[in-house]
Write a protein that holds these residues in place. Structure first.
Motif, short mmCIF file in Angstrom:
data_model
loop_
_atom_site.label_atom_id
_atom_site.label_comp_id
_atom_site.label_asym_id
_atom_site.label_seq_id
_atom_site.Cartn_x
_atom_site.Cartn_y
_atom_site.Cartn_z
N LYS A 208 6.20 -5.17 0.20
CA LYS A 208 5.77 -6.34 -0.57
C LYS A 208 6.51 -7.58 -0.11
CE LYS A 208 4.75 -3.83 -4.87
NZ LYS A 208 5.12 -3.62 -6.25
N SER A 229 -1.93 -15.66 2.17
CA SER A 229 -3.06 -14.76 1.98
C SER A 229 -3.54 -14.14 3.29
CB SER A 229 -4.21 -15.50 1.30
OG SER A 229 -4.74 -16.51 2.15
N GLU A 234 1.20 -7.15 0.62
CA GLU A 234 0.94 -7.45 -0.79
C GLU A 234 1.94 -8.49 -1.27
OE1 GLU A 234 0.82 -5.28 -5.19
OE2 GLU A 234 1.19 -4.09 -3.38
N GLN A 236 3.63 -10.48 -4.51
CA GLN A 236 3.88 -10.53 -5.95
C GLN A 236 4.84 -11.66 -6.23
OE1 GLN A 236 4.92 -6.30 -6.85
NE2 GLN A 236 3.08 -6.35 -8.11
N ASP A 256 2.21 -9.08 -10.58
CA ASP A 256 1.13 -9.62 -9.76
C ASP A 256 1.07 -11.12 -9.94
OD1 ASP A 256 0.35 -7.11 -8.80
OD2 ASP A 256 -0.89 -6.74 -10.56
N ARG A 464 -8.51 -6.84 -10.38
CA ARG A 464 -7.20 -6.27 -10.04
C ARG A 464 -7.21 -4.75 -10.20
NH1 ARG A 464 -3.69 -9.58 -12.92
NH2 ARG A 464 -3.52 -10.91 -11.10
N LYS A 468 -6.78 -1.98 -7.13
CA LYS A 468 -5.73 -0.96 -7.16
C LYS A 468 -6.30 0.45 -7.03
CE LYS A 468 -2.20 -3.53 -9.71
NZ LYS A 468 -1.41 -3.65 -10.96
N MET A 524 -8.14 -12.49 -4.13
CA MET A 524 -7.34 -11.45 -4.77
C MET A 524 -7.12 -10.27 -3.84
SD MET A 524 -8.52 -11.34 -8.77
CE MET A 524 -7.26 -10.12 -9.10
N MET A 528 -3.30 -9.16 -2.36
CA MET A 528 -2.77 -7.83 -2.66
C MET A 528 -2.53 -7.04 -1.38
SD MET A 528 -4.78 -6.86 -6.21
CE MET A 528 -3.76 -5.43 -6.59
#
Length: 635
Positions: A208, A229, A234, A236, A256, A464, A468, A524, A528
């Motif tokens: 992350k 992006s 990912e 956060q 998130d 979201r 996931k 999104m 992520m």
């Protein structure tokens, strides 16, 4: 080998302190002994009463200084290298104590011994502490996933320190756009320029990237996110400074990205005089208090110190949650504001009247409504009963009990509606406009706005969850757009609009530019750390699947019906003059609608909505479950 150490660190704190003090006494004594041996070159040293006195004073002074500097309160496994500065200071004072005590006691200690002693003491007292810290750092780091921290400012430094002490993530490096910060070492982490991400990503394989920047504008934050992006990781974020300061979140609660980050919209600070006008020292009631908008209205209201806050909610669990949250806030802020949690339906006028009368309500915020378009489309009668007649009963109860201000939470779907939900909300507006023309004791205002992010029906939590689970992300149509606003901003503007409203006014909130849902979904997925899978043969992680418009759903939402729009004293609030009915005309419509609902005549319900100035233009057949069931039985 280290099992005794692990056993020691699981012992009681007093036991660990005693062991540490005993070790320090041995280490100081050893440092004194070897300092004299190194100076004299002899293994035996003279040790009379004078030397014993000098040694004892040195040990006592050293332990007292250690205690004063807090070294016995610090947890060894969490000590970091800067703590060696305290040890060095304590040893210098200890060396002075040795020199002075040996002079006054005439002990057999050469003048160079204190300097040699100081060097040995730093080594013997500091080295074990550093080694233990390094061991535990390696021990607890084992198996922790690697992360990068973006932002080497104050938030980044605090996050780096917190993560190194925690057990969830292991920070391996920090990134920043400011080249002046590059090369710095922060809690053992080197700061790199953001352009070096690919190298760090290949070297450490982080899971992350943690965004640790809170002191920049929304526009600058959006620019950074746009750049990040495209990175294959990912992303956060840490909580906002406000959430950390209020105790709502802690720094290590990695979460998130906030939905505000996805839009990059800057909200206008609320005007406090408007926020307090209908709330401060007044008895306030919120219907639908447990819903997304209703609960946020309650949070904003309680901050403006009402005399009393009455929560009216049909759902018991939602009512329990918002009451508990508000009670905790009152306890935290040491206020004395009564919170009344009342179960009930807005379709029960007698219940509403009793509550408003007994608690002498001054202001009502009417947020109770069925808002989910397809569900209301399939349950027409209940949608009409709750949204139209529920508003009517609540408004009549307010008039009967002398409520001063009544604010209806409306929606952009009330504009030229193609669905029953939107038509029912527009009809609710017409009801209040008609009642406003009938009397002047209660000021009725209506506030219309678009979708709020993070609400129970918002696409963001849905997307979201789908991402996931590995997809697909479902979008109804590639061109569908919606207006979006953050829940706190919407609630603040509703309260302010209610304060500036004249009887019967319809307010429209400035929602900025509409957002394309497809673009929101793609962003999104990227943030992520995943990529869009465009077809079966294409490499990618998440597929975007188009499901088609649902019953009553429009491609584009609108906020106004008429063209006669004027501004107000607030830059984000506008008012519009639109067609309305007199109370006798509205009363006749309601009587017909009530009869049609009672007999479950859905075709008549539709005709009434079509013939009333709601702008209702359905795009298809009646989708109600009961209507279709009756039709099938007749066939």
């Amino acid at each position: 080998m280290f099992q005794p150490v692990l056993t020691l660190f699981s012992a009681k704190r007093i036991t660990k302190r005693v062991v540490t003090v005993c070790y320090d006494i041995i280490a100081i004594s050893a440092a004194l002994y070897f300092a004299i041996v190194l100076r004299t070159g002899k293994m035996t040293i003279p040790f009379g009463p004078e030397e014993l006195t000098s040694f004892t004073l040195t040990i006592v002074v050293t332990l007292l200084v250690f205690a004063k500097l807090g070294l016995y309160r610090a947890v060894l496994r969490y000590m970091i290298v800067p703590a060696l500065g305290h040890i060095a200071l304590a040893v210098i004072l200890s060396a002075f104590a040795l020199a002075i005590s040996s002079f006054y006691t005439h002990s057999y200690i050469h003048r160079s011994v204190p300097a040699i002693y100081a060097g040995l003491a730093v080594l013997l007292l500091g080295a074990p502490r550093v080694l233990i810290r390094m061991y535990f750092d390696r021990y607890y780091r084992k198996g922790k996933p690697h992360v990068l921290i973006y932002g080497a400012g104050s938030t980044g430094r605090e996050l780096a320190y917190a993560l190194r002490q925690g057990s969830e993530y292991h920070p391996v490096a920090m990134l920043d756009d400011n080249r002046l910060k590059c090369g710095n070492i922060i809690y053992g982490l080197k700061v790199y320029h953001s352009s070096e991400f690919e190298t760090l990503n290949s070297l450490y394989r982080p899971v992350k990237l943690l965004l640790a920047i809170n002191n920049i504008s929304k526009g600058e934050r959006l620019r950074i996110l746009e750049k990040l992006s495209h990175w294959p990781i990912e992303i956060q974020s840490v909580p906002s400074v406000e959430d950390i300061a209020s105790g709502k979140s802690s720094l290590t609660e990695i979460k998130d990205l906030d939905v505000a980050d996805l839009l990059g919209r800057d909200s206008v600070a609320p005007q406090e005089e408007l926020m307090k006008a209908c709330i401060e020292s007044k008895a306030v009631m919120v219907t639908g208090a447990g819903g997304s908008i209703g609960s946020e209205l309650c949070r904003q209201i309680i901050k403006r110190k009402p005399k009393l806050l009455l929560l009216f909610e049909l759902n018991e669990y939602n009512l329990y949650n918002i009451e508990r949250e508000l009670q905790q806030f009152i306890k935290f802020t040491k206020q004395n504001i009564p919170i009344i949690a009342a179960l009930g339906s807005v379709q029960h006028k007698n219940r509403l009247q009793n509550l408003m009368a007994n608690y002498h309500i001054d202001t009502v915020y009417h947020a109770a409504a069925y808002k989910h378009v397809p569900i209301v489309e399939h349950n027409t009668i209940e949608g009409i009963r709750n949204n139209i007649f529920g508003t009517l009963f609540t408004a009549e109860a307010a008039m009967d009990t002398g409520v001063s201000n009544f604010v209806l939470i409306s929606t952009d779907k009330a504009v030229r509606p193609t669905n029953v939900m939107g038509a029912s909300k527009r009809m609710a507006e017409l009801v209040l406009q008609a009642l406003a023309g009938k009397q002047s004791g209660t000021t009725f205002t209506m506030v219309r706005f678009g979708n709020v992010l993070g609400s129970s029906g918002s696409v963001v939590p849905l997307f979201r969850e789908q991402i996931k689970k590995g997809g697909p992300v479902t979008v109804t149509h590639p061109d569908i757009t919606r207006y979006f606003m953050l829940i706190p901003e919407a609630a603040q503007l509703v309260i302010q609009a209610g304060a500036i409203g004249h009887n019967g006014q319809v307010f429209v909130l400035d929602m900025n530019e509409p957002v394309k849902i497809l673009d929101l979904a793609k962003r999104m997925i990227q943030l992520m750390g995943l990529t869009e899978k465009k077809n079966e043969k294409c490499d990618g992680d998440i597929e975007i699947r188009y499901t088609g418009l649902r019953p009553g759903e429009k491609l584009y939402e609108e906020l106004l019906i008429g063209e006669n729009v004027t501004g107000t004293t607030h830059p984000k609030i506008m008012t519009a003059k639109e067609e309305k009915l007199s109370w006798p005309e509205m009363e006749a419509v309601l009587e017909q609608l009530d009869e049609a609902c009672h007999t479950t005549d859905l075709q008549k319900v539709r005709n009434i909505l079509l013939n009333t100035p709601t702008g209702y233009r359905p795009d298809g057949e009646i989708y109600d479950h009961l209507f279709n069931q009756y039709t099938e039985l007749k066939l």
